[in-house]
Design an enzyme around this catalytic site. Structure first.
Site, PDB file in Angstrom:
ATOM      1  N   TYR A  44     104.504  11.946  -8.139  1.00  0.00           N
ATOM      2  CA  TYR A  44     104.072  13.311  -7.812  1.00  0.00           C
ATOM      3  C   TYR A  44     102.944  13.290  -6.802  1.00  0.00           C
ATOM      4  CZ  TYR A  44     102.030  17.967  -8.734  1.00  0.00           C
ATOM      5  OH  TYR A  44     101.534  19.244  -8.631  1.00  0.00           O
ATOM      6  N   ASP A  59      90.343  22.261  -4.563  1.00  0.00           N
ATOM      7  CA  ASP A  59      91.724  22.764  -4.646  1.00  0.00           C
ATOM      8  C   ASP A  59      91.699  24.292  -4.642  1.00  0.00           C
ATOM      9  OD1 ASP A  59      94.436  23.044  -5.051  1.00  0.00           O
ATOM     10  OD2 ASP A  59      94.349  22.631  -7.205  1.00  0.00           O
ATOM     11  N   ASP A  86     103.843  19.248  -4.633  1.00  0.00           N
ATOM     12  CA  ASP A  86     103.241  20.558  -4.857  1.00  0.00           C
ATOM     13  C   ASP A  86     103.135  21.270  -3.504  1.00  0.00           C
ATOM     14  OD1 ASP A  86     101.549  22.683  -5.385  1.00  0.00           O
ATOM     15  OD2 ASP A  86      99.891  21.454  -6.142  1.00  0.00           O
ATOM     16  N   ASP A  88     102.176  24.475  -3.293  1.00  0.00           N
ATOM     17  CA  ASP A  88     101.326  25.641  -3.526  1.00  0.00           C
ATOM     18  C   ASP A  88     102.152  26.937  -3.461  1.00  0.00           C
ATOM     19  OD1 ASP A  88      99.090  24.090  -3.959  1.00  0.00           O
ATOM     20  OD2 ASP A  88      98.360  24.237  -1.915  1.00  0.00           O
ATOM     21  N   HIS A 113     107.528  22.071  -6.171  1.00  0.00           N
ATOM     22  CA  HIS A 113     107.314  23.277  -6.970  1.00  0.00           C
ATOM     23  C   HIS A 113     106.509  24.276  -6.169  1.00  0.00           C
ATOM     24  CE1 HIS A 113     103.094  22.481  -8.187  1.00  0.00           C
ATOM     25  NE2 HIS A 113     103.447  21.249  -8.493  1.00  0.00           N
ATOM     26  N   GLU A 115     104.544  28.199  -6.507  1.00  0.00           N
ATOM     27  CA  GLU A 115     103.890  28.945  -7.585  1.00  0.00           C
ATOM     28  C   GLU A 115     103.744  30.429  -7.282  1.00  0.00           C
ATOM     29  OE1 GLU A 115      99.224  28.113  -7.025  1.00  0.00           O
ATOM     30  OE2 GLU A 115     100.492  26.313  -6.985  1.00  0.00           O
ATOM     31  N   CYS A 123      92.896  26.246  -8.900  1.00  0.00           N
ATOM     32  CA  CYS A 123      93.493  25.274  -9.821  1.00  0.00           C
ATOM     33  C   CYS A 123      94.064  26.032 -11.011  1.00  0.00           C
ATOM     34  CB  CYS A 123      92.426  24.278 -10.279  1.00  0.00           C
ATOM     35  SG  CYS A 123      92.960  23.221 -11.647  1.00  0.00           S
ATOM     36  N   ARG A 158     106.916  27.404 -10.428  1.00  0.00           N
ATOM     37  CA  ARG A 158     105.755  27.341 -11.323  1.00  0.00           C
ATOM     38  C   ARG A 158     105.235  28.743 -11.563  1.00  0.00           C
ATOM     39  NH1 ARG A 158      99.776  24.639 -10.038  1.00  0.00           N
ATOM     40  NH2 ARG A 158      98.659  26.538 -10.677  1.00  0.00           N
ATOM     41  N   GLU A 188     102.639  26.685 -16.460  1.00  0.00           N
ATOM     42  CA  GLU A 188     101.285  26.189 -16.326  1.00  0.00           C
ATOM     43  C   GLU A 188     100.367  26.676 -17.445  1.00  0.00           C
ATOM     44  OE1 GLU A 188      99.512  23.950 -15.489  1.00  0.00           O
ATOM     45  OE2 GLU A 188      98.542  24.249 -13.545  1.00  0.00           O
ATOM     46  N   ASN A 211     102.756  20.372 -17.813  1.00  0.00           N
ATOM     47  CA  ASN A 211     101.688  19.759 -17.020  1.00  0.00           C
ATOM     48  C   ASN A 211     100.584  19.275 -17.950  1.00  0.00           C
ATOM     49  OD1 ASN A 211      99.971  18.983 -14.958  1.00  0.00           O
ATOM     50  ND2 ASN A 211      99.240  21.048 -14.538  1.00  0.00           N
TER      51      ASN A 211
END
Length: 297
Positions: A44, A59, A86, A88, A113, A115, A123, A158, A188, A211
Site C-alpha cells: 500500500y 496529511d 490512496d 485521496d 481507493h 474517498e 486524516c 472509502r 474508515e 483500516n
C-alpha cells in the site's frame, strides 16, 4: 501460453487466495522489496505517507497527483507485489478523476481507493472532517470506474461517514458507491467488530477493507478477528514507517549526545542484510564480469 496477469489481476488473485488479505504500507521502493521478500502479497502507498515521507508535509491534501505517481512508479518498478494506492479525493472533478485512474494504471498501480471527504481533507482518524454529499461521492466513483483501462484494476470506495453520521448512513453510501462501480468498500474509523460485521453483512459480499492504523479510532484487531466478521482486506498503512521513524530519531539523538552510534547498532539493518534484499552481489558479479571481459580484449 498463459497470459500474464496485469497488476490489477494480481491484486484480485491475492484477494481470492487470502481471507482476509493483509495489505502493508510501503512508503518507498526498498520497503516494498522487504515486504515482498518476507511474503506479503499486497502492499500500500498511503497519501499521508507520500506527504510525510517524500515531502515533509502533514496529511491535509497538500500533495498532487503527480507527487503520488512518482512514488507509485518507483515502487511498482521495484516489485511485482500488487500495489494499492490512496488517491485521496481524486484531485478534481470527473475528468480529473478519470485521468488520475488512467495514470495510476499506467504507473503500475493494481488498485486504488477514493474517498468522500471534501477536497481540503484530513486524516481519517482526526476530528472535524467534512464529507461531500452521497450523490457527489457516487459521481466520484463513477468517474473513477470510467477511467479504468484495465478491467481488473480494483476500485475501492472509502467512506468517512461512519464517524460523522453513523453505521446506517455509512452503509447507505457504500451501497450507492457499489452501484456506481466500486469493487470494494473501505469503511474508515470503525470502532467495533460488531460494526464491521454489520457493515459486511449489509454490503452483501462485496469485499470490505478494515483500516488498522496505530493511534487511531479503531482498535488493533487481529486479522482472524476481522476475517471472522467478514472483512476481506486488512490495511496497515504506516506501521513500518512509524517504526523506522522512531529508530531514526533514536540514532540521530544518540550520535549527537554520545558522539558515536555504538549504543544503537542493534536498531540497524546490517550492511549484508541490506545487500541481500537489494541482490547487490548479483549486480556486483555482473560488473566484475564486464571488467574482466574488457581487460581480455
Amino acid at each position: 501460453m498463459t497470459q500474464k496477469l496485469t497488476a490489477g489481476g494480481r491484486f484480485r488473485k491475492a484477494l481470492a487466495e487470502n481471507s482476509p488479505l493483509q495489505i502493508v504500507g510501503t512508503t518507498n521502493a526498498y520497503h516494498a522489496m522487504m515486504a515482498e521478500r518476507v511474503g506479503h502479497q499486497a502492499i500500500y502507498l498511503s497519501g499521508g505517507g507520500v506527504a510525510n515521507h517524500s515531502y515533509g508535509l502533514p496529511d491535509l491534501g497538500m500533495t498532487s497527483c503527480n507527487d503520488v505517481l512518482e512514488d507509485v512508479r518507483r515502487i511498482s518498478s521495484a516489485v511485482e507485489t500488487p500495489l494499492l494506492v490512496d488517491i485521496d479525493t481524486g484531485w478534481g472533478g470527473a475528468f480529473n478523476i478519470q485521468r488520475t485512474v488512467k495514470e495510476m494504471i499506467k504507473a503500475g498501480a493494481a488498485a486504488c481507493h477514493i474517498e468522500d471527504q471534501v477536497a481540503q481533507k484530513r486524516c481519517g482518524h482526526r476530528p472535524n472532517k467534512e464529507i461531500v454529499s452521497q450523490s457527489e461521492m457516487a459521481d466520484r466513483v463513477k468517474a473513477a470506474a470510467d477511467g479504468k483501462t484495465d478491467d481488473d484494476f480494483f476500485l475501492i470506495a472509502r467512506t468517512d461517514a461512519f464517524q460523522m453520521e453513523g453505521l446506517d448512513a455509512a452503509v447507505e453510501r457504500a451501497l450507492a458507491c457499489i452501484e456506481a462501480g466500486a469493487d470494494g468498500i473501505f469503511a474508515e474509523a470503525v470502532h467495533t467488530l460488531e460494526d464491521y460485521k454489520a457493515f459486511s453483512s449489509a454490503i452483501g459480499g462485496v469485499p470490505l477493507l478494515a483500516n488498522i492504523t496505530e493511534f487511531g479510532a479503531t482498535p488493533l484487531f487481529n486479522k482472524k478477528e476481522l476475517g471472522d466478521v467478514g472483512c476481506a482486506m486488512v490495511l496497515y498503512p504506516l506501521s513500518a514507517f512509524r517504526a523506522a521513524n522512531k529508530a531514526a530519531l533514536s540514532v540521530y539523538e544518540n550520535i549527537l549526545q554520545k558522539g558515536d552510534q555504538k549504543d544503537v547498532i542493534d536498531l540497524m539493518q546490517t550492511r549484508m542484510e541490506l545487500y541481500d534484499f537489494l541482490n547487490y552481489h548479483d549486480f556486483e558479479q555482473k560488473l566484475d564480469a564486464l571488467f574482466a571481459e574488457g581487460k581480455n580484449k
